[in-house]
Write an enzyme that holds these catalytic residues in place. Sequence first.
Site, PDB file in Angstrom:
ATOM      1  N   ARG A  71      -6.396  13.284 -13.261  1.00 51.94           N
ATOM      2  CA  ARG A  71      -5.290  13.392 -14.204  1.00 51.94           C
ATOM      3  C   ARG A  71      -5.317  12.213 -15.168  1.00 51.94           C
ATOM      4  O   ARG A  71      -5.646  11.099 -14.783  1.00 51.94           O
ATOM      5  CB  ARG A  71      -3.953  13.375 -13.456  1.00 51.94           C
ATOM      6  CG  ARG A  71      -3.494  14.752 -13.018  1.00 51.94           C
ATOM      7  CD  ARG A  71      -2.118  14.698 -12.384  1.00 51.94           C
ATOM      8  NE  ARG A  71      -2.098  13.902 -11.193  1.00 51.94           N
ATOM      9  CZ  ARG A  71      -1.529  12.713 -11.090  1.00 51.94           C
ATOM     10  NH1 ARG A  71      -0.889  12.177 -12.113  1.00 51.94           N
ATOM     11  NH2 ARG A  71      -1.563  12.044  -9.968  1.00 51.94           N
ATOM     12  N   TYR A 213     -10.000  19.291 -15.597  1.00 52.25           N
ATOM     13  CA  TYR A 213      -9.883  18.840 -14.205  1.00 52.25           C
ATOM     14  C   TYR A 213      -8.468  18.920 -13.636  1.00 52.25           C
ATOM     15  O   TYR A 213      -7.499  18.482 -14.262  1.00 52.25           O
ATOM     16  CB  TYR A 213     -10.373  17.390 -14.078  1.00 52.25           C
ATOM     17  CG  TYR A 213     -10.877  17.068 -12.688  1.00 52.25           C
ATOM     18  CD1 TYR A 213     -12.197  17.316 -12.341  1.00 52.25           C
ATOM     19  CD2 TYR A 213     -10.025  16.557 -11.708  1.00 52.25           C
ATOM     20  CE1 TYR A 213     -12.670  17.045 -11.066  1.00 52.25           C
ATOM     21  CE2 TYR A 213     -10.491  16.284 -10.424  1.00 52.25           C
ATOM     22  CZ  TYR A 213     -11.814  16.530 -10.108  1.00 52.25           C
ATOM     23  OH  TYR A 213     -12.291  16.274  -8.835  1.00 52.25           O
ATOM     24  N   LYS A 222       1.175  20.215 -11.309  1.00 49.90           N
ATOM     25  CA  LYS A 222       2.061  19.102 -11.682  1.00 49.90           C
ATOM     26  C   LYS A 222       2.831  19.405 -12.966  1.00 49.90           C
ATOM     27  O   LYS A 222       4.005  19.050 -13.090  1.00 49.90           O
ATOM     28  CB  LYS A 222       1.257  17.820 -11.855  1.00 49.90           C
ATOM     29  CG  LYS A 222       0.308  17.515 -10.716  1.00 49.90           C
ATOM     30  CD  LYS A 222       1.024  17.171  -9.437  1.00 49.90           C
ATOM     31  CE  LYS A 222       0.012  16.636  -8.407  1.00 49.90           C
ATOM     32  NZ  LYS A 222       0.606  16.365  -7.111  1.00 49.90           N
ATOM     33  N   HIS A 242       7.926  16.244  -5.426  1.00 49.36           N
ATOM     34  CA  HIS A 242       6.541  15.968  -5.027  1.00 49.36           C
ATOM     35  C   HIS A 242       6.536  15.705  -3.521  1.00 49.36           C
ATOM     36  O   HIS A 242       6.418  14.570  -3.078  1.00 49.36           O
ATOM     37  CB  HIS A 242       6.077  14.741  -5.821  1.00 49.36           C
ATOM     38  CG  HIS A 242       4.618  14.463  -5.720  1.00 49.36           C
ATOM     39  ND1 HIS A 242       4.089  13.214  -5.938  1.00 49.36           N
ATOM     40  CD2 HIS A 242       3.567  15.263  -5.438  1.00 49.36           C
ATOM     41  CE1 HIS A 242       2.770  13.253  -5.800  1.00 49.36           C
ATOM     42  NE2 HIS A 242       2.436  14.480  -5.492  1.00 49.36           N
ATOM     43  N   SER A 264       0.397   9.053  -4.125  1.00 50.06           N
ATOM     44  CA  SER A 264      -0.954   9.446  -3.756  1.00 50.06           C
ATOM     45  C   SER A 264      -1.592   8.359  -2.891  1.00 50.06           C
ATOM     46  O   SER A 264      -1.188   7.198  -2.933  1.00 50.06           O
ATOM     47  CB  SER A 264      -1.791   9.722  -4.995  1.00 50.06           C
ATOM     48  OG  SER A 264      -1.545   8.742  -5.957  1.00 50.06           O
ATOM     49  N   CYS A 266      -1.377   8.136   0.338  1.00 50.22           N
ATOM     50  CA  CYS A 266      -0.575   7.785   1.507  1.00 50.22           C
ATOM     51  C   CYS A 266      -0.701   8.838   2.606  1.00 50.22           C
ATOM     52  O   CYS A 266       0.037   8.812   3.584  1.00 50.22           O
ATOM     53  CB  CYS A 266       0.886   7.601   1.130  1.00 50.22           C
ATOM     54  SG  CYS A 266       1.184   6.125   0.147  1.00 50.22           S
ATOM     55  N   ASP A 289       2.171  19.448  -0.944  1.00 49.23           N
ATOM     56  CA  ASP A 289       2.270  18.657  -2.174  1.00 49.23           C
ATOM     57  C   ASP A 289       3.596  18.815  -2.922  1.00 49.23           C
ATOM     58  O   ASP A 289       4.095  17.858  -3.476  1.00 49.23           O
ATOM     59  CB  ASP A 289       1.110  19.025  -3.110  1.00 49.23           C
ATOM     60  CG  ASP A 289       0.910  18.012  -4.235  1.00 49.23           C
ATOM     61  OD1 ASP A 289       1.082  16.806  -3.985  1.00 49.23           O
ATOM     62  OD2 ASP A 289       0.584  18.422  -5.364  1.00 49.23           O
ATOM     63  N   ARG A 381     -12.548  16.960  -4.913  1.00 51.85           N
ATOM     64  CA  ARG A 381     -11.501  17.826  -4.364  1.00 51.85           C
ATOM     65  C   ARG A 381     -12.045  19.074  -3.692  1.00 51.85           C
ATOM     66  O   ARG A 381     -13.142  19.526  -4.003  1.00 51.85           O
ATOM     67  CB  ARG A 381     -10.583  18.285  -5.516  1.00 51.85           C
ATOM     68  CG  ARG A 381      -9.858  17.158  -6.226  1.00 51.85           C
ATOM     69  CD  ARG A 381      -8.597  16.791  -5.513  1.00 51.85           C
ATOM     70  NE  ARG A 381      -7.939  15.612  -6.067  1.00 51.85           N
ATOM     71  CZ  ARG A 381      -6.655  15.327  -5.847  1.00 51.85           C
ATOM     72  NH1 ARG A 381      -5.909  16.130  -5.120  1.00 51.85           N
ATOM     73  NH2 ARG A 381      -6.117  14.238  -6.337  1.00 51.85           N
TER      74      ARG A 381
HETATM   75  O1  SAT Z   1      -5.014  16.649 -10.160  1.00 49.47           O
HETATM   76  S1  SAT Z   1      -3.741  16.945  -9.489  1.00 49.47           S
HETATM   77  O2  SAT Z   1      -2.643  16.482 -10.343  1.00 49.47           O
HETATM   78  O3  SAT Z   1      -3.599  18.357  -9.256  1.00 49.47           O
HETATM   79  C1  SAT Z   1      -3.679  16.167  -8.021  1.00 49.47           C
HETATM   80  C2  SAT Z   1      -3.174  14.784  -8.130  1.00 49.47           C
HETATM   81  O4  SAT Z   1      -3.685  14.006  -8.927  1.00 49.47           O
HETATM   82  O5  SAT Z   1      -2.249  14.436  -7.378  1.00 49.47           O
HETATM   83 MN    MN Z   2       0.396  15.277  -5.386  1.00 50.87          MN
END
Ligand code: SAT
Ligand code: MN
Length: 599
Positions: A71, A213, A222, A242, A264, A266, A289, A381
């Site tokens: 991201r 991505y 998100k 979240h 993230s 954790c 998530d 991922r």
């Molecule tokens: O790439 S995502 O936003 O789907 C996953 C993340 O970065 O938490």
């Molecule tokens: Mn997340």
Amino acid sequence: MISTSHKELKAWVEEVAALCKPDSVHLCDGSEEEYQSMLQIMVDAGLGVQLNQEKRPGCYLFRSHPSDVARVENRTFIASKNAEDAPSPDVWIEPEELKATMRKSYDGCMRGRIMYVIPFSMGPIGSPISKIGVEISDSPYVVFNMKIMTRIGTKVLETLGSDGEFVKCLHSVGKPLAAGEKDTAWPCAPSIDDKYISHFPEERMIWSFGSGYGGNALLGKKCFALRIAAVQARDEGWLAEHMLILKLTDPSGKVYYVCGAFPSACGKTNLAMLEPSFPGWKVETIGDDIAWMKFGADGRLYAINPEAGFFGVAPGTSMHSNPNAMRSIEKNTIFTNVGLTDDGDVWWEGIGTEPPEHLIDWQGNDWTPASGKLAAHANARFTVPAAQCPVMGDEWEDPAGVPISAILVGGRRENTIPLVNESLDWNHGVFLGSIMGSEITTAAITDDVGQVRRDPFAMLPFFGYNKGDYLQHWLSIGKKTDACKLPKIYFVNWFRKNADNKFIWPGFGENSRVLKWIVERISGTGKAVETPIGNLPTADAIDTSGLDISNDAMAELLQVDKEAWLIEVASIKENYKSYGKALPKELEEQLEALEKRLS
Ligand code: SAT
Ligand code: MN
């Protein structure tokens, strides 16, 4: 162009096609044949790799462009009409100005490509808690990942009818093809300045350009389920968060549902799929998530997982850290940016097996353990249907959602924050959510290392509106029902370190011991002492049977160090300044009350 009785949808698709100028338009039906044929076309064109079908049936590997691996928070914009409605001034652009800029990028951006129209539902199709979106994308990779991560296709379009509401999600990788030009494995706009992840909250609209991505491109996740949904939730009186959702069953068969917000890195996915260390206790997964929570007729908060799959971080996932994730990804999984072994399987750092002598790394190059490089990108991922997780709770697709008894909040803190702390009431719980965060472990400016990056409810990258108004919304939720019907909020920290810089708490499956105390508190049997910071377990309240941990270590995990907390208070005061006048008065009062209790 596309066949639908929905006039607004049809007009929007036509408008986008006229702007982006694709070669053709494909309305996704969401079928298995469509999914398989799109994967096959990519493999045949050399744009993806089919893995060894005996070892990983139905599995594929894709490698992204090295500039497009995560991201892009500094290219994420919230274009609300008023600047004060944005989470912070640096993410705000005036909406018409942003549209004008982006229209220039979109003009002709799909030349040489197919424009896919993907109707999708966040949440079970037809659930009163669910919402519909339509993503337009020129990336086939997005289509088959959306097929896993959401519910897509004809059934969604039928549910939308001729005048249903939907969130407009426009996505382009930003790489048109000239006549005869051969596609690259991962088309995108490589320069960061060309990428935009834009949200228009008042219009419930998302415009994404230049990245293929994860959350930049799979717009249901998100962008919609957190940033846009948060605005819908504020306006409609619910919560878009979240958070993982887990189901805990005690030895007597009593069931509890727990949500958890963690930044993230954790271990959210690990906790959601945890294998408890006690006989007779069971943890099952509802979501890993995102949680959408609405009040039921009985005045309790009910949560659904709006997603249908997991988009999990591969590195570090092993039979030790998350056996159920490993079992989930044995088949029908899309891997992105992991290593490819010579026998057509996957490998990554922390997978728990010895590195092979040779593999192809995430950039497509030869790799050996001596390379000194990562085989898998740190943000590599797996995309996998949730239904493949062996511990999914039966009710994970229940349209009514599951009633939430407890909400966990927490970060990665080496000191100060105890293993677990029960909030005194709802407002105190919201206060704990507002101060959670992690220590910065790497930073360009070394002065920042060790500083706490506060990440309220793990929403810092995902606020869709002003962060002070967001916390005010949380406070207002607490007034909508009887206090006894609200979930209890717990502040947890698995990451305390001792003087030797070693983790004191073993974490992973052993976190079930903390969950056990929490549900004992909810059912009225758990023992606690009231401290200035909240209710902590008594010395013997956390069940450590069978665990090799000393009484001293437990005492350290549960101590309230007043000096450290006064430093914490000063740091929170500093952080609260960033809210300006939007900081809720109730939270200022919570901070003052804490300071008083400490001195
Ligand atoms: O790439 S995502 O936003 O789907 C996953 C993340 O970065 O938490
Ligand atoms: Mn997340």
